[in-house]
Scaffold this active site. Structure first.
Site, PDB file in Angstrom:
ATOM      1  CG  HIS A 157       2.320  -4.845  14.558  1.00 12.92           C
ATOM      2  ND1 HIS A 157       3.206  -5.748  14.328  1.00 12.92           N
ATOM      3  CD2 HIS A 157       2.343  -4.301  15.747  1.00 12.92           C
ATOM      4  CE1 HIS A 157       3.834  -5.915  15.545  1.00 12.92           C
ATOM      5  NE2 HIS A 157       3.473  -4.941  16.287  1.00 12.92           N
ATOM      6  CB  SER A 278     -11.553   6.364 -13.083  1.00  8.35           C
ATOM      7  OG  SER A 278     -12.159   5.348 -13.645  1.00  8.35           O
ATOM      8  CE  LYS A 284     -10.848   4.486  -8.729  1.00  9.55           C
ATOM      9  NZ  LYS A 284     -10.499   3.128  -8.466  1.00  9.55           N
ATOM     10  CD  GLU A 291      -1.836   4.277  -7.653  1.00  3.50           C
ATOM     11  OE1 GLU A 291      -2.512   5.082  -8.225  1.00  3.50           O
ATOM     12  OE2 GLU A 291      -1.943   3.107  -8.099  1.00  3.50           O
TER      13      GLU A 291
END
Ligand code: ARG
Length: 459
Positions: A157, A278, A284, A291
């Protein structure tokens, strides 16, 4: 001008839009190597069976090879009015060898030809996906061996459940990939029957030798029913289904990488080679490759769904709808190949943050089950009662804001008087994982053995 391949009864050529919707050359030109291989096998068989004279066979063979050379060299001109790869090759062959080229299409049709070409392409692609999946398994097994004892939280979970090791987590994906590879191989074995010679749908009256062409193209045998031969796209569906399941596995791992590389988790570090910056936020490090692996599962599953829908209403045998099998299949299997390569690169460079992982492994009372098991094993408590006692102790520790291992013996004895200080031995995460020695469990010794066994198997 009417089409010179099939235009005998046509007075005029197709409308502009007809040509556009009908043509597949834009995407099936990638089948050129398979198409020429199939034609070489077919013409050799026509010669051996005495259907074509030897000099025509020789001329066609020479011609096909120079068409192949032109395509490889990039000098071949693909024309939309020739519709597809089959007619493009034959048309050029005619220019090169003259009227003998017209004999190549004896005892076959584009219907059995395209089924053969696609099977050959899918078969080669399944073989290379299998190899790529093995590469990823190798990278994961190496990481597993290196991190057999690196503790991390195991989740259910997405809540900290019990400590596991990083190596154990890697090996979970090795198992999934083993099943994926099994599916690739199953699909390959089932598709390996040759449709060539089924002709348009009914077979042919020429005395062809389908066993010979099947063998020449590396198939196990010819397909047994001519209607099924040209109507079947199971091989593409099955390969896309196997690819979809594999893509789902890769996507789950990619999702974990995205979560794990976030500043909040900070479980692992991806290399510079697999992150991007970024343009506005200098701090970043974005896990773009992960992704995109996660995202590309969408088009792979989409290709499967798309082709299932194309096929579901088609009467036997061939319908032009089936031309729509190609772009999705090419795109999806190519996307999976890219995902496997990218994930393999990421895994090779991946660095787990052992300290962060160990700290996280111990938080959230992740060793509560170990305490309950100890109460069962050492004090003979029924598991339900042990669960209850442990629950009370977790409550006490939570109220004090400390870990279970920081509770005083006296505090523990308030919940269960027979507890001794031997209990502390099972409360740390290292002890916890070391005790999970059941077959398939996360104990570092198990993980090390499993990783070694995989490395040996994959060598
Ligand atoms: N380009 C066609 C395809 O991909 C080849 C088969 C055409 N057959 C036909 N009967 N029109 O399916």
């Amino acid at each position: 001008m009417s089409n010179r391949m099939w235009g005998g009864r046509f007075a005029s050529g197709p409308a502009e839009i007809m040509e556009e919707i009908n043509a597949s050359i834009g995407f099936d030109k990638r089948l050129a190597p398979q198409d020429i291989r199939g034609s070489l096998a077919h013409v050799a068989m026509l010669g051996a069976a005495g259907i074509l004279p030897a000099e025509d066979v020789a001329a066609i063979e020479v011609g096909l090879k120079s068409v192949r050379d032109e395509i490889e060299a990039g000098t071949f001109v693909f024309k939309r009015e020739l519709e597809d790869i089959h007619m493009s090759v034959e048309s050029r062959l005619t220019e090169i060898v003259g009227p003998a080229a017209g004999r190549l299409h004896t005892a076959r049709s584009r219907n059995d030809q395209v089924a053969t070409d696609m099977k050959l392409w899918v078969r080669d692609t399944l073989d290379s996906l299998d190899q790529q999946a093995a590469d990823l398994q190798r990278a994961l097994s190496q990481a597993a061996l290196k991190h057999a004892g690196t503790v991390m939280p195991g989740f259910t979970h997405l809540q900290s459940a019990q400590p596991v090791t990083f190596g154990h987590h890697c090996l979970a994906y090795v198992e999934m990939l083993a099943r994926d590879r099994g599916r690739f191989r199953d699909a390959r074995a089932r598709l390996n029957e040759c449709p060539l010679g089924a002709a348009a749908l009914a077979g042919t009256s020429f005395p062809i030798d389908r066993h010979a062409t099947a063998a020449a193209l590396g198939f196990d045998r010819p397909t047994a029913n001519s209607l099924d031969s040209v109507a079947d796209r199971d091989f593409a569906l099955e390969s896309l289904a196997a690819a979809s399941i594999c893509a789902v596995h890769l996507s789950r791992f990619a999702e974990e990488l995205v979560v794990w590389t976030s500043a909040q988790f900070n479980f692992v570090r991806l290399s510079d080679g697999y992150t991007t910056g970024s343009s506005i936020m200098p701090q970043k490090r974005n896990p773009d490759a992960a992704e995109l692996v996660r995202a590309k599962s969408g088009r792979i599953i989409g290709a499967l769904t798309g082709l299932l829908i194309v096929m579901k209403g088609l009467p036997l045998a061939y319908s032009k709808d089936m031309q729509e099998d190609k772009e999705g299949t090419f795109d999806a299997l190519q996307a999976l190949s890219l995902c496997l390569a990218a994930l393999t690169g990421m895994v090779r460079d991946l660095e787990p943050n052992a300290e962060v992982l160990a700290r996280a492994a111990g938080s959230g009372y992740a060793t509560a089950t170990d305490l309950a098991d100890w109460l069962v094993r050492e004090l003979g408590l029924p598991f339900r009662q042990a669960h209850h006692v442990t629950g009370r102790l977790v409550g006490v520790a939570a109220a004090k804001g400390v870990g279970l291992e920081e509770l005083l013996l006296l505090e523990m004895q308030e919940a269960e008087p027979r507890i001794t200080d031997a209990v502390y031995a099972v409360l740390g995460v290292t002890n916890s994982v070391a005790s999970r020695t059941s077959y398939g469990g996360t104990a570092p010794d198990n993980v090390r053995k499993q990783a070694q066994a995989w490395i040996a198997r994959l060598a």
